[in-house]
Scaffold this motif. Sequence first.
Motif, PDB file in Angstrom:
ATOM      1  N   SER A  40       0.863  -1.175   0.000  1.00 62.61           N
ATOM      2  CA  SER A  40       0.000   0.000   0.000  1.00 62.61           C
ATOM      3  C   SER A  40       0.901   1.227   0.000  1.00 62.61           C
ATOM      4  N   PRO A  41       0.376   2.417  -0.290  1.00 63.34           N
ATOM      5  CA  PRO A  41       1.225   3.606  -0.327  1.00 63.34           C
ATOM      6  C   PRO A  41       2.019   3.850   0.959  1.00 63.34           C
ATOM      7  N   SER A  42       1.496   3.458   2.086  1.00 68.54           N
ATOM      8  CA  SER A  42       2.222   3.674   3.343  1.00 68.54           C
ATOM      9  C   SER A  42       3.330   2.646   3.561  1.00 68.54           C
ATOM     10  N   ASP A  43       3.388   1.597   2.719  1.00 71.93           N
ATOM     11  CA  ASP A  43       4.365   0.520   2.873  1.00 71.93           C
ATOM     12  C   ASP A  43       5.647   0.727   2.068  1.00 71.93           C
ATOM     13  N   PHE A  44       5.730   1.785   1.238  1.00 74.14           N
ATOM     14  CA  PHE A  44       6.912   1.953   0.401  1.00 74.14           C
ATOM     15  C   PHE A  44       7.300   3.416   0.266  1.00 74.14           C
ATOM     16  N   GLU A  45       8.556   3.603  -0.142  1.00 78.19           N
ATOM     17  CA  GLU A  45       9.081   4.929  -0.463  1.00 78.19           C
ATOM     18  C   GLU A  45       9.653   4.884  -1.870  1.00 78.19           C
ATOM     19  N   ILE A  46       9.595   6.008  -2.530  1.00 80.09           N
ATOM     20  CA  ILE A  46      10.240   6.155  -3.829  1.00 80.09           C
ATOM     21  C   ILE A  46      11.643   6.677  -3.538  1.00 80.09           C
ATOM     22  N   THR A  47      12.648   5.863  -3.808  1.00 72.20           N
ATOM     23  CA  THR A  47      14.020   6.255  -3.480  1.00 72.20           C
ATOM     24  C   THR A  47      14.694   7.016  -4.621  1.00 72.20           C
ATOM     25  N   GLU A  48      14.258   6.748  -5.834  1.00 73.26           N
ATOM     26  CA  GLU A  48      14.777   7.449  -7.017  1.00 73.26           C
ATOM     27  C   GLU A  48      13.686   7.417  -8.077  1.00 73.26           C
ATOM     28  N   PHE A  49      13.743   8.343  -9.011  1.00 75.79           N
ATOM     29  CA  PHE A  49      12.884   8.254 -10.188  1.00 75.79           C
ATOM     30  C   PHE A  49      13.601   8.895 -11.358  1.00 75.79           C
ATOM     31  N   TYR A  50      13.260   8.424 -12.545  1.00 72.75           N
ATOM     32  CA  TYR A  50      13.868   8.913 -13.785  1.00 72.75           C
ATOM     33  C   TYR A  50      12.750   9.174 -14.787  1.00 72.75           C
ATOM     34  N   ARG A  51      12.730  10.378 -15.304  1.00 76.87           N
ATOM     35  CA  ARG A  51      11.667  10.814 -16.206  1.00 76.87           C
ATOM     36  C   ARG A  51      12.233  10.910 -17.615  1.00 76.87           C
ATOM     37  N   PHE A  52      11.535  10.303 -18.566  1.00 77.47           N
ATOM     38  CA  PHE A  52      11.986  10.291 -19.961  1.00 77.47           C
ATOM     39  C   PHE A  52      10.902  10.905 -20.832  1.00 77.47           C
ATOM     40  N   GLU A  53      11.296  11.876 -21.643  1.00 79.84           N
ATOM     41  CA  GLU A  53      10.360  12.530 -22.541  1.00 79.84           C
ATOM     42  C   GLU A  53      10.712  12.171 -23.969  1.00 79.84           C
ATOM     43  N   GLY A  54       9.707  11.709 -24.712  1.00 81.44           N
ATOM     44  CA  GLY A  54       9.933  11.364 -26.112  1.00 81.44           C
ATOM     45  C   GLY A  54      10.135  12.613 -26.951  1.00 81.44           C
ATOM     46  N   ASN A  55      11.128  12.588 -27.821  1.00 83.71           N
ATOM     47  CA  ASN A  55      11.405  13.756 -28.666  1.00 83.71           C
ATOM     48  C   ASN A  55      10.315  14.002 -29.700  1.00 83.71           C
ATOM     49  N   SER A  56       9.786  12.932 -30.265  1.00 81.20           N
ATOM     50  CA  SER A  56       8.792  13.120 -31.315  1.00 81.20           C
ATOM     51  C   SER A  56       7.511  12.341 -31.075  1.00 81.20           C
ATOM     52  N   ASP A  57       7.526  11.405 -30.170  1.00 81.60           N
ATOM     53  CA  ASP A  57       6.367  10.548 -29.948  1.00 81.60           C
ATOM     54  C   ASP A  57       5.990  10.554 -28.466  1.00 81.60           C
ATOM     55  N   PRO A  58       4.828  11.116 -28.111  1.00 83.26           N
ATOM     56  CA  PRO A  58       4.406  11.133 -26.715  1.00 83.26           C
ATOM     57  C   PRO A  58       4.310   9.735 -26.096  1.00 83.26           C
ATOM     58  N   ALA A  59       4.169   8.710 -26.915  1.00 89.17           N
ATOM     59  CA  ALA A  59       4.111   7.341 -26.397  1.00 89.17           C
ATOM     60  C   ALA A  59       5.446   6.910 -25.797  1.00 89.17           C
ATOM     61  N   ASP A  60       6.525   7.632 -26.122  1.00 88.04           N
ATOM     62  CA  ASP A  60       7.846   7.315 -25.583  1.00 88.04           C
ATOM     63  C   ASP A  60       8.069   7.906 -24.194  1.00 88.04           C
ATOM     64  N   GLU A  61       7.117   8.650 -23.667  1.00 84.39           N
ATOM     65  CA  GLU A  61       7.278   9.300 -22.382  1.00 84.39           C
ATOM     66  C   GLU A  61       6.990   8.316 -21.252  1.00 84.39           C
ATOM     67  N   ALA A  62       7.878   8.276 -20.259  1.00 82.72           N
ATOM     68  CA  ALA A  62       7.711   7.326 -19.153  1.00 82.72           C
ATOM     69  C   ALA A  62       8.449   7.820 -17.917  1.00 82.72           C
ATOM     70  N   ILE A  63       8.067   7.261 -16.770  1.00 81.40           N
ATOM     71  CA  ILE A  63       8.783   7.477 -15.519  1.00 81.40           C
ATOM     72  C   ILE A  63       9.144   6.110 -14.960  1.00 81.40           C
ATOM     73  N   VAL A  64      10.391   5.962 -14.532  1.00 85.90           N
ATOM     74  CA  VAL A  64      10.865   4.745 -13.883  1.00 85.90           C
ATOM     75  C   VAL A  64      11.048   5.095 -12.404  1.00 85.90           C
ATOM     76  N   TYR A  65      10.284   4.428 -11.549  1.00 86.60           N
ATOM     77  CA  TYR A  65      10.372   4.629 -10.107  1.00 86.60           C
ATOM     78  C   TYR A  65      11.191   3.504  -9.483  1.00 86.60           C
ATOM     79  N   ALA A  66      12.129   3.850  -8.609  1.00 86.94           N
ATOM     80  CA  ALA A  66      12.827   2.873  -7.775  1.00 86.94           C
ATOM     81  C   ALA A  66      12.076   2.853  -6.441  1.00 86.94           C
ATOM     82  N   ILE A  67      11.560   1.691  -6.078  1.00 84.79           N
ATOM     83  CA  ILE A  67      10.686   1.530  -4.920  1.00 84.79           C
ATOM     84  C   ILE A  67      11.380   0.681  -3.866  1.00 84.79           C
TER      85      ILE A  67
END
Length: 100
Positions: A40-67
Motif C-alpha cells: 500500500s502507499p504507506s508501505d513503500f518509499e520512492i528512493t529514485e525516479f527517472y523521467r523520460f520525454e519522447g522527442n517526437s512521440d508522446p508514447a515514448d514518455e515514461a517514468i521509472v520509479y525505484a521503490i
Amino acid sequence: MYTYDTVAEAVNGLKQRGYTIDFNLEADRLCCTETPLELSPSDFEITEFYRFEGNSDPADEAIVYAIESGKGDKGLLVTGFGISAEGLGEEMIEKLKVKH
C-alpha cells in the motif's frame, strides 16, 4: 544520483543495484505477479525516479520509479508519463506525484 539516457538503461542499471522486483500499479497498491508481495502507499518509499520525454512521440514518455518497502524489498515501477487519476486511489496518486 545516477543518470540514464533511456528507459532500458534505467531499468538495467537499477536492477544491477538490487531493484529486482517488477511492480504493477493497481488502484490502491503496488503488486508483483511473480511474488505474493503487495504494498500500500504507506508501505513503500520512492528512493529514485527517472523521467523520460519522447522527442517526437508522446508514447515514448515514461517514468521509472525505484521503490523500497519498509522491509527492504526493492523493485521498479515503470509507468507512462503523468499518473492518470482514473482508477487510482487518492493516496496512491499523492505518493506517485513527481515533486521535483
